[in-house]
Every structure is written in C-alpha cells, then in structure tokens.
Design a protein around this motif. Structure first.
Motif, mmCIF file in Angstrom:
data_model
loop_
_atom_site.group_PDB
_atom_site.id
_atom_site.type_symbol
_atom_site.label_atom_id
_atom_site.label_comp_id
_atom_site.label_asym_id
_atom_site.label_seq_id
_atom_site.Cartn_x
_atom_site.Cartn_y
_atom_site.Cartn_z
ATOM 1 N N ASN A 219 -3.739 45.153 16.584
ATOM 2 C CA ASN A 219 -3.514 43.722 16.688
ATOM 3 C C ASN A 219 -3.897 43.273 18.093
ATOM 4 O O ASN A 219 -3.817 44.041 19.047
ATOM 5 N N ARG B 297 -11.972 37.771 19.390
ATOM 6 C CA ARG B 297 -11.314 37.224 18.201
ATOM 7 C C ARG B 297 -10.617 38.331 17.411
ATOM 8 O O ARG B 297 -11.036 39.488 17.451
ATOM 9 N N GLU B 298 -9.591 37.951 16.668
ATOM 10 C CA GLU B 298 -8.819 38.930 15.912
ATOM 11 C C GLU B 298 -9.688 39.730 14.937
ATOM 12 O O GLU B 298 -9.525 40.937 14.802
ATOM 13 N N ARG B 299 -10.619 39.065 14.256
ATOM 14 C CA ARG B 299 -11.387 39.752 13.219
ATOM 15 C C ARG B 299 -12.707 40.342 13.732
ATOM 16 O O ARG B 299 -13.098 41.430 13.332
ATOM 17 N N SER B 300 -13.361 39.637 14.622
ATOM 18 C CA SER B 300 -14.722 40.055 14.983
ATOM 19 C C SER B 300 -14.888 40.455 16.444
ATOM 20 O O SER B 300 -15.972 40.888 16.834
#
Length: 256
Positions: free
Chosen positions: A145, A116-119
């Motif tokens: 990114n 995932r992008e954040r985690s």
C-alpha cells in the motif's frame, strides 16, 4: 536534518492514503509533505486517517507538477516497484538509500517521491529523479500500500538519522525501579521466616527450604515497591493465621 527530507506523493487517488502517509511520516519525525495533483484534497477521510498527524496535513503543499515539488532538492529518489531501462542509479536496499539521503539532507533539501496507487510513477516522472529505490519483498506478491511504502522508507531514513552523532536521539526506556537496601531485604527475609514458621510450612529452624526461598527472592531482585507488596502479603497471611489460632482456642474453651 529531518526537516530537509521531503515526502512527495504524485496524483494520490484515495485521500485516506494521504492521511495514512502523514501518520507514517510523523512517527518517523518527518513533516515536509508535498502533494502533486491529488484527486481529492483536502478531505475528511485524509484527516480521519491521519490519526494525530493533522499538523503534517495542515502544512502540506499542493502543486501542479512534480518539477515544482523537487526544484530545490539536491537528491530526488523515486520509489518504484519495478526496474526500468532508464539509466538512473538504483538502490537495491532502502537502508543504502537512507544513508545517502541523510548525508545530503545535512545541508540541502532532498525528496522521496511516491507514485499513484495502481500505476506508480511514469517514465517521465522517473526521469525527474536522480535515483531510484525499490523495497525488497516477496517476489510472488510484492505489493505494498502507498502508506506502507512511505512507512518503510521513512523508517529507514529515521534509522540512518538516529545513527548520526549529531542526532542526539534518546531511546525511550522505562524508569529504572529503585532496588531495596540490604536492610530492607533483611527485614523481608526475617518476615518470610516468621510466616513460614507460624504457618507450619517449616517444622525445623534453618531448613534448606528456607534458604532456597531466600535465594529465589534474592535472584529475582525485587524493587522496593515489589518488596513492599510482598511484605503486605506476608502481613495479611500473619493476620489470617492469628485469627485461625484465636478461633481454635475459642472452640477449645467452649468444648471444655
């Protein structure tokens, strides 16, 4: 070989990142994309940011579990920004990872898994991988990114593949310009000498300046097209010089 290398994106939040990842894949010759529970897909933003890689999106598979995406793979490499205590082989450098991935991909499917992008990936998802890889970056700001991370690892894989004798990869190079013959070069030098003399640039025959200019053009190695352009310039100068001389003679007759 490249068709056996799969990119797996787990629970991607922004559909635009899926499109950009597809674009990163296509530039490196990869086409096998699997999406694990994406938040929103298909999506127009994904297609827009794919920018010519819509065929990769059209061929993408959507599955419910990571295990479904990698079940047939002999090697599964999880991309992780942080080291964990899990006892998995870890690649400190992406190029080392790419060498082994390409080696396995000769015979069987392999997968590069991105979280995932954040985690990123969870510990349970990491456990479903056979290896981990990190991308060395600025220790004070090592954030990439999602599509950037895909691009970096896809490039390393493509680079390792290019080095394989079986890849038969051909670099794109500009067409070699055709050099002039010695006769054509001689005509140009003679033309240059005439213009220098008629313009008054040279006041003595066989001057050192003439030799230096001829040496300059010989060292530059102009192509036939470039030599033709130079001769066109010389012809235009000759015409201009002839016109000026004719005007001078006409003005002189008028004064007489």
């Amino acid at each position: 070989m490249l068709s056996n290398i799969r990119i797996v994106l787990v629970q991607t939040f922004h559909p635009g990142n899926i499109g950009q990842a597809a674009r990163a894949m296509k530039t490196m010759g990869l086409s096998d994309l699997v999406l694990v529970r994406p938040r929103c897909y298909p999506d127009v933003e994904a297609s827009r940011l794919a920018a010519g890689a819509e065929d990769v999106l059209d061929g993408a598979r959507v599955v419910d579990e990571l295990s479904d995406a990698v079940a047939d793979c002999v090697q599964v490499v999880g991309a992780s920004a942080r080291l964990r205590s899990l006892p998995l082989p870890h690649f400190d450098e992406p190029d080392a990872m790419a060498e082994t991935v390409v080696g396995h991909a000769r015979q069987s499917p392999v997968a590069l898994v991105f979280g995932r992008e954040r985690s990123g990936l969870t510990n349970d998802e990491i456990r479903q991988c056979s290896h981990q890889v990190s991308i060395p970056a600025n220790p004070d700001y090592g954030i990439l990114n999602l599509s950037q991370a895909v691009q970096v690892l896809a490039y390393e894989v493509h680079r390792a593949w290019r080095r394989q004798p079986a890849s038969d990869y051909r670099y794109q190079r500009p067409a070699q310009a055709e050099p002039p013959t010695r006769e054509q070069l001689g005509h140009f030098q003679a033309h240059l000498s005439r213009v220098m003399a008629s313009s008054g640039f040279l006041t003595q025959p066989h001057a050192t300046t003439e030799q230096q200019l001829q040496t300059l053009f010989a060292r530059a190695q102009p192509s036939r097209r470039e030599l033709s352009l130079l001769r066109g310039l010389l012809s235009a100068l000759e015409q201009h010089i002839a016109t000026d001389l004719s005007d001078d003679k006409e003005r002189s007759r008028n004064r007489d």
